[in-house]
Scaffold this motif. Structure first.
Motif, PDB file in Angstrom:
ATOM      1  N   GLU A 120       0.103   0.404 -10.497  1.00  0.00           N
ATOM      2  CA  GLU A 120      -0.735  -0.404  -9.611  1.00  0.00           C
ATOM      3  C   GLU A 120       0.096  -0.980  -8.474  1.00  0.00           C
ATOM      4  OE1 GLU A 120      -3.868  -1.002  -9.324  1.00  0.00           O
ATOM      5  OE2 GLU A 120      -4.602   0.017 -11.122  1.00  0.00           O
ATOM      6  N   GLY A 121       1.305  -1.361  -8.793  1.00  0.00           N
ATOM      7  CA  GLY A 121       2.199  -1.879  -7.754  1.00  0.00           C
ATOM      8  C   GLY A 121       2.522  -0.824  -6.708  1.00  0.00           C
ATOM      9  N   VAL A 122       2.761   0.399  -7.221  1.00  0.00           N
ATOM     10  CA  VAL A 122       3.043   1.502  -6.274  1.00  0.00           C
ATOM     11  C   VAL A 122       1.852   1.738  -5.351  1.00  0.00           C
ATOM     12  CG1 VAL A 122       3.497   3.975  -6.105  1.00  0.00           C
ATOM     13  CG2 VAL A 122       4.731   2.574  -7.789  1.00  0.00           C
ATOM     14  N   ILE A 123       0.648   1.757  -5.943  1.00  0.00           N
ATOM     15  CA  ILE A 123      -0.560   2.003  -5.136  1.00  0.00           C
ATOM     16  C   ILE A 123      -0.746   0.887  -4.111  1.00  0.00           C
ATOM     17  CG2 ILE A 123      -3.086   2.087  -5.266  1.00  0.00           C
ATOM     18  CD1 ILE A 123      -2.734   3.553  -7.949  1.00  0.00           C
ATOM     19  N   ARG A 124      -0.493  -0.364  -4.525  1.00  0.00           N
ATOM     20  CA  ARG A 124      -0.606  -1.470  -3.569  1.00  0.00           C
ATOM     21  C   ARG A 124       0.363  -1.300  -2.395  1.00  0.00           C
ATOM     22  NH1 ARG A 124      -1.264  -4.627  -8.237  1.00  0.00           N
ATOM     23  NH2 ARG A 124       0.965  -5.175  -8.230  1.00  0.00           N
ATOM     24  N   ASP A 125       1.586  -0.872  -2.788  1.00  0.00           N
ATOM     25  CA  ASP A 125       2.574  -0.651  -1.716  1.00  0.00           C
ATOM     26  C   ASP A 125       2.137   0.459  -0.765  1.00  0.00           C
ATOM     27  OD1 ASP A 125       4.079  -2.636  -2.784  1.00  0.00           O
ATOM     28  OD2 ASP A 125       5.431  -1.295  -3.897  1.00  0.00           O
ATOM     29  N   LEU A 126       1.565   1.543  -1.312  1.00  0.00           N
ATOM     30  CA  LEU A 126       1.111   2.661  -0.473  1.00  0.00           C
ATOM     31  C   LEU A 126      -0.033   2.226   0.453  1.00  0.00           C
ATOM     32  CD1 LEU A 126       1.163   5.585  -3.071  1.00  0.00           C
ATOM     33  CD2 LEU A 126       2.667   5.316  -1.086  1.00  0.00           C
ATOM     34  N   ARG A 127      -0.940   1.451  -0.144  1.00  0.00           N
ATOM     35  CA  ARG A 127      -2.071   0.994   0.662  1.00  0.00           C
ATOM     36  C   ARG A 127      -1.584   0.100   1.812  1.00  0.00           C
ATOM     37  NH1 ARG A 127      -5.135  -0.806  -3.137  1.00  0.00           N
ATOM     38  NH2 ARG A 127      -6.446   1.052  -3.307  1.00  0.00           N
ATOM     39  N   LYS A 128      -0.596  -0.741   1.457  1.00  0.00           N
ATOM     40  CA  LYS A 128      -0.041  -1.637   2.481  1.00  0.00           C
ATOM     41  C   LYS A 128       0.650  -0.843   3.597  1.00  0.00           C
ATOM     42  CE  LYS A 128       3.027  -5.626   2.847  1.00  0.00           C
ATOM     43  NZ  LYS A 128       3.972  -6.498   2.139  1.00  0.00           N
ATOM     44  N   MET A 129       1.378   0.199   3.178  1.00  0.00           N
ATOM     45  CA  MET A 129       2.062   1.038   4.163  1.00  0.00           C
ATOM     46  C   MET A 129       1.071   1.727   5.078  1.00  0.00           C
ATOM     47  SD  MET A 129       4.995   2.728   1.745  1.00  0.00           S
ATOM     48  CE  MET A 129       5.362   3.960   2.988  1.00  0.00           C
ATOM     49  N   ARG A 130      -0.046   2.211   4.498  1.00  0.00           N
ATOM     50  CA  ARG A 130      -1.053   2.907   5.312  1.00  0.00           C
ATOM     51  C   ARG A 130      -1.640   1.966   6.346  1.00  0.00           C
ATOM     52  NH1 ARG A 130      -6.694   4.535   2.720  1.00  0.00           N
ATOM     53  NH2 ARG A 130      -6.776   2.266   2.897  1.00  0.00           N
ATOM     54  N   LEU A 131      -1.903   0.728   5.951  1.00  0.00           N
ATOM     55  CA  LEU A 131      -2.499  -0.221   6.897  1.00  0.00           C
ATOM     56  C   LEU A 131      -1.516  -0.623   7.990  1.00  0.00           C
ATOM     57  CD1 LEU A 131      -4.424  -2.504   4.382  1.00  0.00           C
ATOM     58  CD2 LEU A 131      -5.400  -0.803   5.936  1.00  0.00           C
ATOM     59  N   GLU A 132      -0.246  -0.789   7.533  1.00  0.00           N
ATOM     60  CA  GLU A 132       0.727  -1.266   8.509  1.00  0.00           C
ATOM     61  C   GLU A 132       1.209  -0.153   9.449  1.00  0.00           C
ATOM     62  OE1 GLU A 132       3.805  -3.025   6.257  1.00  0.00           O
ATOM     63  OE2 GLU A 132       2.650  -4.851   5.781  1.00  0.00           O
ATOM     64  N   LYS A 133       1.373   1.054   8.875  1.00  0.00           N
ATOM     65  CA  LYS A 133       1.967   2.131   9.673  1.00  0.00           C
ATOM     66  C   LYS A 133       1.007   3.273   9.928  1.00  0.00           C
ATOM     67  CE  LYS A 133       6.471   1.058   7.715  1.00  0.00           C
ATOM     68  NZ  LYS A 133       7.638   1.599   6.985  1.00  0.00           N
ATOM     69  N   SER A 134      -0.260   3.055   9.574  1.00  0.00           N
ATOM     70  CA  SER A 134      -1.292   4.093   9.784  1.00  0.00           C
ATOM     71  C   SER A 134      -0.876   5.410   9.142  1.00  0.00           C
ATOM     72  CB  SER A 134      -1.542   4.297  11.284  1.00  0.00           C
ATOM     73  OG  SER A 134      -1.993   3.091  11.878  1.00  0.00           O
ATOM     74  N   ALA A 135      -0.283   5.296   7.954  1.00  0.00           N
ATOM     75  CA  ALA A 135       0.142   6.521   7.263  1.00  0.00           C
ATOM     76  C   ALA A 135      -1.067   7.303   6.801  1.00  0.00           C
ATOM     77  CB  ALA A 135       1.023   6.148   6.068  1.00  0.00           C
ATOM     78  N   GLU A 136      -0.887   8.636   6.709  1.00  0.00           N
ATOM     79  CA  GLU A 136      -1.988   9.523   6.344  1.00  0.00           C
ATOM     80  C   GLU A 136      -2.146   9.570   4.839  1.00  0.00           C
ATOM     81  OE1 GLU A 136      -4.148  11.049   8.227  1.00  0.00           O
ATOM     82  OE2 GLU A 136      -3.302  10.123  10.007  1.00  0.00           O
ATOM     83  N   VAL A 137      -2.625   8.462   4.258  1.00  0.00           N
ATOM     84  CA  VAL A 137      -2.918   8.435   2.817  1.00  0.00           C
ATOM     85  C   VAL A 137      -4.393   8.110   2.663  1.00  0.00           C
ATOM     86  CG1 VAL A 137      -2.395   7.425   0.593  1.00  0.00           C
ATOM     87  CG2 VAL A 137      -0.587   7.639   2.312  1.00  0.00           C
ATOM     88  N   LYS A 138      -5.185   9.071   2.150  1.00  0.00           N
ATOM     89  CA  LYS A 138      -6.629   8.910   2.021  1.00  0.00           C
ATOM     90  C   LYS A 138      -6.956   8.034   0.800  1.00  0.00           C
ATOM     91  CE  LYS A 138      -7.284  11.834   5.415  1.00  0.00           C
ATOM     92  NZ  LYS A 138      -7.779  11.384   6.721  1.00  0.00           N
ATOM     93  N   GLU A 139      -8.096   7.275   0.908  1.00  0.00           N
ATOM     94  CA  GLU A 139      -8.517   6.397  -0.180  1.00  0.00           C
ATOM     95  C   GLU A 139      -8.850   7.176  -1.441  1.00  0.00           C
ATOM     96  OE1 GLU A 139      -9.105   2.972  -2.188  1.00  0.00           O
ATOM     97  OE2 GLU A 139      -8.387   3.142  -0.126  1.00  0.00           O
ATOM     98  N   HIS A 140      -9.522   8.336  -1.274  1.00  0.00           N
ATOM     99  CA  HIS A 140      -9.898   9.102  -2.466  1.00  0.00           C
ATOM    100  C   HIS A 140      -8.665   9.631  -3.190  1.00  0.00           C
ATOM    101  CE1 HIS A 140      -9.375  12.401   0.488  1.00  0.00           C
ATOM    102  NE2 HIS A 140      -9.103  13.142  -0.588  1.00  0.00           N
ATOM    103  N   GLU A 141      -7.567   9.829  -2.436  1.00  0.00           N
ATOM    104  CA  GLU A 141      -6.335  10.265  -3.089  1.00  0.00           C
ATOM    105  C   GLU A 141      -5.752   9.141  -3.962  1.00  0.00           C
ATOM    106  OE1 GLU A 141      -3.975  11.402   0.179  1.00  0.00           O
ATOM    107  OE2 GLU A 141      -4.800  13.433   0.321  1.00  0.00           O
ATOM    108  N   LEU A 142      -5.866   7.914  -3.463  1.00  0.00           N
ATOM    109  CA  LEU A 142      -5.398   6.777  -4.266  1.00  0.00           C
ATOM    110  C   LEU A 142      -6.208   6.640  -5.556  1.00  0.00           C
ATOM    111  CD1 LEU A 142      -4.846   4.109  -1.456  1.00  0.00           C
ATOM    112  CD2 LEU A 142      -3.114   5.450  -2.637  1.00  0.00           C
ATOM    113  N   ILE A 143      -7.560   6.828  -5.399  1.00  0.00           N
ATOM    114  CA  ILE A 143      -8.422   6.728  -6.583  1.00  0.00           C
ATOM    115  C   ILE A 143      -8.071   7.795  -7.602  1.00  0.00           C
ATOM    116  CG2 ILE A 143     -10.809   6.938  -7.373  1.00  0.00           C
ATOM    117  CD1 ILE A 143     -11.639   5.705  -4.662  1.00  0.00           C
ATOM    118  N   GLU A 144      -7.821   9.015  -7.113  1.00  0.00           N
ATOM    119  CA  GLU A 144      -7.456  10.104  -8.028  1.00  0.00           C
ATOM    120  C   GLU A 144      -6.118   9.814  -8.715  1.00  0.00           C
ATOM    121  OE1 GLU A 144      -7.487  13.685  -5.829  1.00  0.00           O
ATOM    122  OE2 GLU A 144      -9.669  13.774  -5.627  1.00  0.00           O
TER     123      GLU A 144
END
Length: 785
Positions: free
Chosen positions: A588-612
């Motif tokens: 969960e911590g990793v996912i939070r970090d990824l989500r934060k990175m996507r918001l801050e750096k507009s990284a190409e990480v899709k929401e459905h990929e996080l859910i999967e």
């Protein structure tokens, strides 16, 4: 009970032995007054008291009962205004101290959670008189002397007395050391006459010292004179001693008033301590004869297991099983003289009196005794020279008296019934007397040597024959009672072994009728059959007890195994759950970090990929809840039958059905263990195979049965190690996971040797000393690999 019967059965001798175990005169007085009780409730209560004291002796080995005195006369005199003596105060304080020490002893037992309702109730009734004990000790020492500290006035008076005595001695010492003393004194000493200090002066020098003559020697040559110079000092000393006596009297009077104020409590303490001393007196006697508590009944039923006569030593006495009052109410013991018939008779009577007096009896556990209103006995040589009566006449006087009183609540003992007269008439009288007593419902044990009475037990309902065994090989009785087997004559066998010729013996046999020969042969056959049956019973009983113990041990060990297995499963599940939970938190911590990175750096990480990704993490967690034991297959329509192979779902074990014990339960054989199991907990595997079954154990003998414990106490070191080696091999063959070896505490040498051997054994995983509930350091617990 009749005093003559008590003497005949030697109950008075038992009381003499009993009195030797009393700790005080109070206990001995209770023994002197001891009589058998006639009510079932009272006898049960007396037996419970003795048993409770016996339990304490078994656990603690002793009870603090020293220093108890019968202070009742002193207490009663104090209540009517009399002054107690110093020695009476000492005994009073000692008795109070004894009650206090026993109270503390009981408190220790209560902390150990030992159930002692009778003694606890008695101790709770005793008042705490410690303050009175301390007051007495402040006045009187253990020898009865009045202490200086008893009062300030007494201390001052005694100080003055000692000073005055010092001055008197000083003056007299100067006199006897003077230059003329050797000539005028018979001896250079200071002595006392009439409580006054004097010196021994020769008759001719009496005028040289003046003063008062108090005494003279037998020859008249020496006079004991109080010199004039110390008369006034002696007078002053006398006055001080009078004051001392008055002060002591005042102190003792005040202390007597204190005792009088606590008189009721003191008398109750004495009464209760007498009860307690008597309880332990009975328990100590019971221990000395290896006695047990009999179960008492009001049906006049006796069932004695390995009973012995208490006046015979344990090594010499022959133990017998005796029953009376259930299947039969009369026993007729036949056989030759000196066979032990009278001892058996006295044993039955004396043990009855002892049991009704609250005493333990010398028999094994499980014995039963009835409560009789009267015990009658006609035993021994009753010839009366004073009354010019023959043996037969004296016996008949006793029997007539017994027949006038006997009823259904009586125990009657006849020794050599009908003896002392013509054999034919004596036998007829014996049968008639037995019939009369039997018809009145009394319990009867009679001995006789008349052959006519051998058939008596076969012709009367409720009557059984018995005999005392005789060993023809050693030409001596074994003193063993054989109930159900009449006595037989051994005259021919004994005569033959003593050297009488066969010709004479055969001629003697020709004079005996055919019926008598057949009866003797029948009795001999009965004796042999009984011996064989007893031997087989003892062997079967030992095997049964061993099998029952093994069954209980295996059940206990299997339950421990399954409990431990379930506990390990639960621990593993808990640990696994903790690991998975931690992994999920990290993910969960990793996912939070990824989500934060996507918001801050507009990284190409899709929401459905996080859910999967989260689903994959959750899917990685193992299923922690183990499945509950399955119910029996609902679709299974086959009805279970004995012999079917089944699976016990709750234990995950296979077994075979033995029999159906109820509509919903089966008895299942799993290895060597049988258990009752609900049908809903069984799963059918396959039907009974049609194969000839063999018994599980076809070989008799103890060596093929291995218990879970090995007891080495009392063994020599070498023998012990040899037994341990064999036992470990047998336990491994039996598949035991754990066993216990009892070596005791002792010096520790046996324990050390056993543990050294076990630690070096290739199949032993671990060896440890037993815990508190397992026997402590007296036991080694062995776990196998």
């Amino acid at each position: 009970m009749n005093d003559k019967v008590l003497r005949t059965l030697e109950f008075n001798k038992v009381k003499e032995l009993l009195a030797g175990f009393a700790a005080s005169a109070l206990g001995r007085a209770r023994v002197d007054a001891l009589q058998p009780s006639l009510t079932l409730e009272e006898v049960i209560e007396l037996q419970e008291e003795t048993d409770e004291a016996a339990n304490i002796l078994r656990i603690k080995g002793h009870a603090p009962l020293g220093g108890i005195f019968d202070i009742r006369p002193a207490v009663k005199r104090a209540t009517i205004g009399g002054m107690l003596s110093p020695q009476e105060f000492v005994q009073t304080a000692s008795t109070i101290r004894a009650s206090r020490k026993f109270r503390l002893f009981m408190e220790e037992l209560e902390e150990e959670e030992i159930e002692l309702p009778i003694l606890t109730g008695k101790v709770s009734e005793m008042a705490v008189l410690t303050p009175l004990e301390h007051k007495i000790k402040a006045v009187v020492d253990e020898n009865g002397a009045i202490l200086d500290s008893a009062s300030d006035a007494l201390r001052q008076i005694r100080s003055q007395i000692r000073a005055n005595e010092g001055r008197i001695r000083e003056k007299l010492e100067r006199m006897i050391r003077s230059s003329n003393a050797q000539k005028m004194l018979s001896d250079a000493i200071i002595t006392i006459r009439n409580d006054r200090y004097v010196i021994p002066v020769k008759q001719e020098y009496r005028g040289n010292y003046g003063g008062i003559i108090h005494d003279q020697s037998s020859s008249g040559q020496t006079l004991f004179i109080e010199p004039e110079v110390i008369v006034s000092l002696n007078n002053a000393l006398r006055e001080l001693k009078l004051k001392e006596g008055q002060e002591i009297e005042r102190i003792l009077t005040e202390l007597t008033v204190e005792v009088s104020a606590s008189s009721e409590d003191l008398l109750l303490i004495v009464s209760i301590l007498a009860d307690i001393d008597f309880m332990f007196t009975k328990a100590k006697y019971g221990k000395s004869i290896k006695g047990t508590k009999p179960e008492m009944n009001g049906d006049q039923v006796l069932k004695l297991n390995r009973a012995r006569h208490p006046m015979l030593s344990i090594e010499e006495a022959v133990a017998n099983d005796i029953e009376l009052g259930k299947d039969f109410s009369s026993i007729v013991i036949t056989g030759p003289n000196t066979g032990g018939k009278t001892v058996t008779l006295k044993t039955i009577g004396l043990l009855t009196l002892m049991a009704q007096s609250g005493l333990q009896i010398p028999a094994l556990d499980g014995s039963e005794m009835g409560v009789f209103q009267n015990v009658y006995a006609d035993i021994g040589d009753e010839q009366s020279i004073e009354q010019s009566l023959s043996t037969f006449s004296s016996h008949m006087v006793n029997i007539v008296d017994i027949l006038g009183k006997v009823d259904h609540e009586s125990l009657v003992l006849f020794d050599e019934l009908g003896a002392g007269t013509d054999p034919q008439e004596g036998a007829a009288l014996a049968i008639s007397i037995l019939d009369e007593v039997h018809q009145r419902g009394a319990k009867v044990v009679a001995t006789t040597h008349y052959p006519e009475l051998k058939a008596y037990g076969y012709n009367r309902e409720g009557v059984i024959n018995a005999s005392v065994e005789f060993d023809v090989e050693t030409l001596s009785p074994t003193y063993k009672l054989l109930i159900g087997v009449p006595g037989r004559s051994n005259a021919f066998e004994i005569s033959k072994r003593l050297g009488l010729s066969d010709r004479v013996i055969q001629r003697a046999k020709s004079h005996i009728g055919t019926d008598s020969k057949e009866i003797e042969n029948m009795i001999a056959s009965l004796e042999k059959s009984r011996k064989d049956a007893e031997a087989e019973y003892d062997e079967a009983h030992d095997l049964l007890k061993q099998a029952e113990k093994m069954h209980k041990d295996m059940q206990k060990q299997m339950m421990e195994f399954y409990d431990k297995r379930d506990s390990l499963y639960e621990k593993a599940e808990t640990k696994a759950a903790q690991v998975v939970e931690k992994a999920k938190e990290e993910a969960e911590g990793v996912i939070r970090d990824l989500r934060k990175m996507r918001l801050e750096k507009s990284a190409e990480v899709k929401e459905h990929e996080l859910i999967e990704a989260r689903k994959r993490i959750e899917g990685a967690a193992p299923e922690l809840n183990r499945s509950k034991p399955k119910k029996a297959n609902a679709g299974q329509k086959r009805e279970l039958k004995p012999g079917d192979e089944v699976k016990v779902l709750s234990l995950d074990q296979k077994g075979h059905l033995v029999e159906k014990v109820s509509s919903k339960e089966w008895q299942v054989q799993m290895g060597i263990m049988k258990m009752k199991v609900k049908e809903s907990d069984l799963q059918f595997i396959q039907a009974e195979k049609k194969v000839e079954t063999k018994p599980l154990a076809t070989v008799k003998g103890k060596d093929f049965h291995v218990g879970l414990e090995l007891d080495l106490r009392g063994e020599r070191f070498e023998n012990a190690l040899s037994r341990v080696e064999k036992y470990i091999d047998d336990a491994l063959l039996a598949g035991y996971p754990r066993v216990s070896i009892i070596h005791g505490k002792g010096t520790g040498a046996l324990r050390q040797g056993v543990q050294e051997y076990l630690k070096n054994h290739r199949s032993v995983k671990r060896v440890r000393l037993g815990e508190a509930g397992e026997g402590g350091t007296g036991v080694s617990v062995v776990e196998f690999k």
